[in-house]
Every structure is written in structure tokens, then in C-alpha cells.
Write a protein that holds these residues in place. Structure first.
Motif, PDB file in Angstrom:
ATOM      1  N   ARG A 199     -40.099  17.140   8.795  1.00 29.35           N
ATOM      2  CA  ARG A 199     -41.107  17.528   7.946  1.00 29.35           C
ATOM      3  C   ARG A 199     -41.223  16.835   6.752  1.00 29.35           C
ATOM      4  O   ARG A 199     -42.254  16.143   6.441  1.00 29.35           O
ATOM      5  CB  ARG A 199     -41.123  19.140   7.900  1.00 29.35           C
ATOM      6  CG  ARG A 199     -42.411  19.310   6.991  1.00 29.35           C
ATOM      7  CD  ARG A 199     -42.378  21.115   6.766  1.00 29.35           C
ATOM      8  NE  ARG A 199     -41.258  21.007   5.665  1.00 29.35           N
ATOM      9  CZ  ARG A 199     -41.341  20.976   4.216  1.00 29.35           C
ATOM     10  NH1 ARG A 199     -42.425  20.337   3.841  1.00 29.35           N
ATOM     11  NH2 ARG A 199     -40.391  21.252   3.452  1.00 29.35           N
ATOM     12  N   GLN A 200     -40.027  16.781   6.022  1.00 24.14           N
ATOM     13  CA  GLN A 200     -39.917  16.367   4.761  1.00 24.14           C
ATOM     14  C   GLN A 200     -40.286  14.520   4.962  1.00 24.14           C
ATOM     15  O   GLN A 200     -40.744  13.953   3.907  1.00 24.14           O
ATOM     16  CB  GLN A 200     -38.501  16.469   4.106  1.00 24.14           C
ATOM     17  CG  GLN A 200     -38.379  17.929   3.797  1.00 24.14           C
ATOM     18  CD  GLN A 200     -37.143  17.851   2.843  1.00 24.14           C
ATOM     19  OE1 GLN A 200     -36.852  17.136   1.947  1.00 24.14           O
ATOM     20  NE2 GLN A 200     -36.225  18.871   3.140  1.00 24.14           N
ATOM     21  N   SER A 201     -39.889  13.899   6.100  1.00 24.07           N
ATOM     22  CA  SER A 201     -40.030  12.609   6.107  1.00 24.07           C
ATOM     23  C   SER A 201     -41.382  12.371   6.676  1.00 24.07           C
ATOM     24  O   SER A 201     -41.683  11.176   6.831  1.00 24.07           O
ATOM     25  CB  SER A 201     -38.909  12.178   7.135  1.00 24.07           C
ATOM     26  OG  SER A 201     -39.212  12.461   8.290  1.00 24.07           O
ATOM     27  N   PRO A 254     -42.758  24.949   0.311  1.00 25.83           N
ATOM     28  CA  PRO A 254     -41.572  24.476  -0.332  1.00 25.83           C
ATOM     29  C   PRO A 254     -41.404  22.997  -0.001  1.00 25.83           C
ATOM     30  O   PRO A 254     -41.310  22.493   1.102  1.00 25.83           O
ATOM     31  CB  PRO A 254     -40.559  25.329   0.606  1.00 25.83           C
ATOM     32  CG  PRO A 254     -41.281  25.673   1.775  1.00 25.83           C
ATOM     33  CD  PRO A 254     -42.607  25.678   1.565  1.00 25.83           C
ATOM     34  N   GLY A 255     -41.161  22.295  -0.873  1.00 26.87           N
ATOM     35  CA  GLY A 255     -40.921  20.714  -0.823  1.00 26.87           C
ATOM     36  C   GLY A 255     -42.291  20.049  -0.510  1.00 26.87           C
ATOM     37  O   GLY A 255     -42.995  20.346   0.370  1.00 26.87           O
ATOM     38  N   GLU A 256     -42.347  18.936  -1.214  1.00 28.96           N
ATOM     39  CA  GLU A 256     -43.377  18.158  -0.608  1.00 28.96           C
ATOM     40  C   GLU A 256     -42.955  17.261   0.500  1.00 28.96           C
ATOM     41  O   GLU A 256     -41.720  16.961   0.777  1.00 28.96           O
ATOM     42  CB  GLU A 256     -43.717  17.023  -1.813  1.00 28.96           C
ATOM     43  CG  GLU A 256     -44.682  17.803  -3.049  1.00 28.96           C
ATOM     44  CD  GLU A 256     -44.981  16.795  -3.815  1.00 28.96           C
ATOM     45  OE1 GLU A 256     -44.998  17.142  -5.124  1.00 28.96           O
ATOM     46  OE2 GLU A 256     -45.076  15.502  -3.678  1.00 28.96           O
ATOM     47  N   VAL A 257     -43.999  16.632   1.159  1.00 30.62           N
ATOM     48  CA  VAL A 257     -43.753  15.661   2.415  1.00 30.62           C
ATOM     49  C   VAL A 257     -43.936  14.395   1.933  1.00 30.62           C
ATOM     50  O   VAL A 257     -45.079  14.072   1.045  1.00 30.62           O
ATOM     51  CB  VAL A 257     -44.661  15.983   3.340  1.00 30.62           C
ATOM     52  CG1 VAL A 257     -44.906  14.884   4.528  1.00 30.62           C
ATOM     53  CG2 VAL A 257     -44.338  17.344   4.187  1.00 30.62           C
ATOM     54  N   ILE A 258     -43.138  13.250   2.160  1.00 28.54           N
ATOM     55  CA  ILE A 258     -43.292  12.049   1.848  1.00 28.54           C
ATOM     56  C   ILE A 258     -44.562  11.467   2.567  1.00 28.54           C
ATOM     57  O   ILE A 258     -45.018  11.783   3.698  1.00 28.54           O
ATOM     58  CB  ILE A 258     -42.107  11.255   2.473  1.00 28.54           C
ATOM     59  CG1 ILE A 258     -40.803  11.597   1.531  1.00 28.54           C
ATOM     60  CG2 ILE A 258     -42.366   9.757   2.486  1.00 28.54           C
ATOM     61  CD1 ILE A 258     -39.623  10.824   2.191  1.00 28.54           C
TER      62      ILE A 258
END
Lengths: 108, 138, 135
Positions: B40-42, B2-6
Motif C-alpha cells: 500500500r505504501q509503495s 495512517p501514512g501517505e502512499v507514494i
């Protein structure tokens, strides 16, 4: 040095929270950064003389205080009743500042 | 996934000062719930500052919180902020509190600070703002 | 597959609840001022702010019982009109988790529901990101 737009919406009625945020602005200005503190919504009451003593310290430290004309009018606060060193602004002025590439903004 | 990481590690400072925003209606989804995933996303770039009343989230309670009885229901899924802060620490987030907030919570608060939480000087947070890409009051 | 996020100048994250302060008004005023200056703007709502664009609101607020003939627009209509005024520069996103949690899963079609796992993508797509209010 960096440019900052700090936006205070709660005002002195929120007690320590507003005081801390104004203190953050003062710290940034004291560290040599360029800081505009924009008072909006209930935050405009911080521009009443004596309502938020930290505002005076912030101004003395080189910060700029902007007061939202719309919010002040809504709260029956004429500019002449506010501290002398504040600048009445429109949201367009805030948008222009926010769009300056080097400006970092924080909403409180 | 779910969702990419920068890809480049971002630097986000998350500041929480409003605390105890609803127990019955919030349960697991308290304000701290999103922090590990924001980290995590950042790309591992979040620091969390607990300020004002929220500093209590990082202070161990002296007794377990009992479940809440509402009519015939016993609700044992109330928010557990200390467990949430522990999850945040375990996710690798740096958790900061400012010394005056800890002192304001009583004479034993500093002794009950959760392991891993860092105490900084008054207005030490603001001094660090320019080093972050984002500063958000959450 | 998630739709690509348009690049924007500013992302306004509207996290605070309506009906508690002038936060929603401030966000819409700021968005309007930015758009008037030609900026490209995203708005992302979380928490109770997801209710602003709930389909259940319809186009109008409940009637003013003291003035039955006068209609007042709902926030859903106001947002819909704002989006129509700026079709290529204003984008409105609603956190799916919050919308579900706050009973606002059914949204007007003009906004996009997004997983909170994609939040950083929206931050990355904007030059500046403000978080306004707290959930």
C-alpha cells in the motif's frame, strides 16, 4: 546496463543462501551489468580459494569481488591466503561506491 | 489515514528466504505481516519472492497445524504463513517462487502451491532486479 | 502530526538482531564511512535492533568482573555520541511497533520513534535504501 553493489555478509557457512546470492550476482554480470560483490563479516570466507566455487564463475563472468579488510583481519585471514583476483577494501571504498548515483545496492 | 502512499508507483522487490523465525514470540507479527502495508505504501508496487525454505510459505499444508499446549495454556495464535501469503495475494502483491526451490521441497510441493503464486525459472529473479527501484532481503 | 523527514543520501534499515552477527558493527562502520564522506544518513531500526537505543541500557554495559575498573559503553551511548558528532547529517529512527513488541518502548530521547506506516516516507526521503539483516 546498470551498476550493482551486492553485499554478502553470511558466507559459505550459510550454505545455499550464500550460493544463491553469488548466483544472483553472476546472473547480473552475465546479463551485461557491472557488478561488485562485496564480502563482509563471515562473507569474507567466500574469498578463500575453493570455499565458494560460484565466486570463480562470477569472476570469470566479469564481476569484481571486494573483501572487507576489517572482517578478514578479525577472522585471521591474511590477504595472501585469499583468492588472487579479489580486492581488499576499506569501508570507505564501499561508501564511495554506494554514493555513486547510478549504483544500486543489495545487502544479503 | 495512517501514512501517505507514494504518489508514483514504486517498484520494490521483497525477497524472503529465512523462514520460521519464531512461533511463540511472533504469532501474528510474522515477516509477511508487513507486506500488504508495504504494498500500500509503495502505491501498489511490491512483488514478493519466496526463496529457499520460505518457499514453503506458499505451499498448502497437508494437515491443519494443531494448537500448542504450554503448561496450562493452549496457544492457538501461532503464525499461519499460508494464510499470510493468501492475505498478501489478496492485497494485490505478485508472489513469485523459483522452480528449484519448489522441487527441493518434495515431489508433491508443486501440486500444493497456493493459487496465484507464480513459478519462475532459476535465477529468473536476479534477471529482473534492474527493473526494481529497491531489492530488499526481508 | 509527523515531523518532516530530512532528505538524505542513504537510508540504512537495520533489521537484523544484535548479538547474532557483526551486522550492527557493519551498519555503524558503513554509516561512519558515509558520514566521513559528507553524506547525510538515516538509520531505521526494526525488530530486536530497536533495543540498541533502549533507555534501559544506560550508558555502560554490565561490569567486566575480571576488570572492575574498566567501563564499556552501551550501544545506547555509542549511538547517542554518534548522533552528537553529526547533529545535522545523521538521523536515527526506531520502529514503534517493533520497539513495543520487543520490550524496548522506552528509548533514548535522541532517537525518534516512528510508525511503520511511515516507512515509505523514509525510503522516499533517501537516494538509496539498504535493508540490512532480517527481523
Amino acid at each position: 546496463m546498470t551498476d550493482h553493489l551486492l553485499i554478502e555478509s553470511g558466507g559459505p557457512q550459510t550454505g545455499p543462501a550464500c550460493e544463491r546470492f553469488v548466483g544472483d550476482a553472476t546472473r547480473l554480470a552475465g546479463d551485461g551489468h557491472r557488478v561488485v560483490l562485496f564480502l563482509v563479516e563471515n562473507g569474507v570466507t567466500a574469498a578463500l580459494p575453493g570455499a565458494a566455487p560460484g565466486i570463480e564463475t562470477f569472476l570469470r563472468g566479469g564481476g569484481e569481488v571486494w573483501v572487507d579488510t576489517f572482517s578478514a583481519a578479525q577472522r585471521a585471514l591474511p590477504a595472501t591466503d585469499l583468492a588472487a583476483d579479489v580486492r581488499m577494501v576499506e569501508m570507505d571504498d564501499v561508501a564511495a561506491k554506494l554514493l555513486e548515483p547510478q549504483v544500486r545496492a543489495v545487502w544479503h | 489515514m495512517p501514512g501517505e502512499v507514494i504518489q508514483e508507483r514504486a517498484r520494490w522487490l521483497l525477497i524472503m528466504e529465512k523462514a520460521y523465525r519464531g512461533s511463540v514470540e511472533t504469532q501474528f507479527a510474522d515477516a509477511l505481516y508487513v507486506v500488504p502495508d508495504l504494498h500500500r505504501q509503495s502505491g501498489g508496487g511490491c512483488d514478493l519472492a519466496l526463496r529457499g525454505p520460505a518457499v514453503g510459505y506458499a505451499v498448502r499444508t497437508v494437515a491443519p497445524q494443531p494448537p500448542l499446549r504450554l503448561g496450562g495454556r493452549t496457544l492457538d495464535t501461532l503464525p499461519d504463513p499460508r494464510a499470510s501469503v493468501t492475505k498478501v495475494l489478496d492485497a494485490g502483491v505478485t508472489v513469485l517462487v523459483e522452480e528449484p526451490d519448489l522441487a527441493a521441497l518434495g515431489r508433491t510441493a508443486a501440486d500444493r502451491l497456493l493459487p496465484g503464486v507464480q513459478v519462475i525459472e532459476p535465477y529468473g529473479l536476479a534477471a529482473r532486479w534492474p527493473s526494481y527501484e529497491q531489492v530488499w532481503f526481508l | 502530526m509527523a515531523r518532516p523527514i530530512p532528505a538524505t543520501d542513504v537510508l540504512l534499515n537495520l533489521f537484523g538482531a544484535p548479538h547474532q552477527s557483526d551486522l550492527v558493527t557493519s551498519a555503524l562502520r558503513l554509516a561512519t564511512a558515509l558520514l566521513d564522506r559528507g553524506a547525510r544518513v538515516q538509520i531505521w531500526t526494526c525488530g530486536d535492533a530497536t533495543g540498541l537505543t533502549s533507555a534501559a541500557l544506560g550508558d555502560t554495559k554490565p561490569r567486566d568482573l575480571t576488570d572492575l575498573e574498566r567501563r564499556h559503553p552501551s550501544t545506547a551511548l555509542i549511538v547517542r555520541n554518534l548522533l552528537a558528532d553529526h547533529p545535522d547529517r545523521l538521523y536515527w529512527y526506531v520502529c514503534r511497533f517493533c520497539a513495543d513488541d520487543r520490550g524496548a518502548a522506552d528509548q533514548i530521547p535522541q532517537v525518534s520513534k516512528r510508525s511503520p506506516f511511515l516507512f515509505a516516507e523514509h525510503v522516499k526521503a533517501a537516494d538509496k535504501a539498504l535493508v540490512m539483516g532480517v527481523c
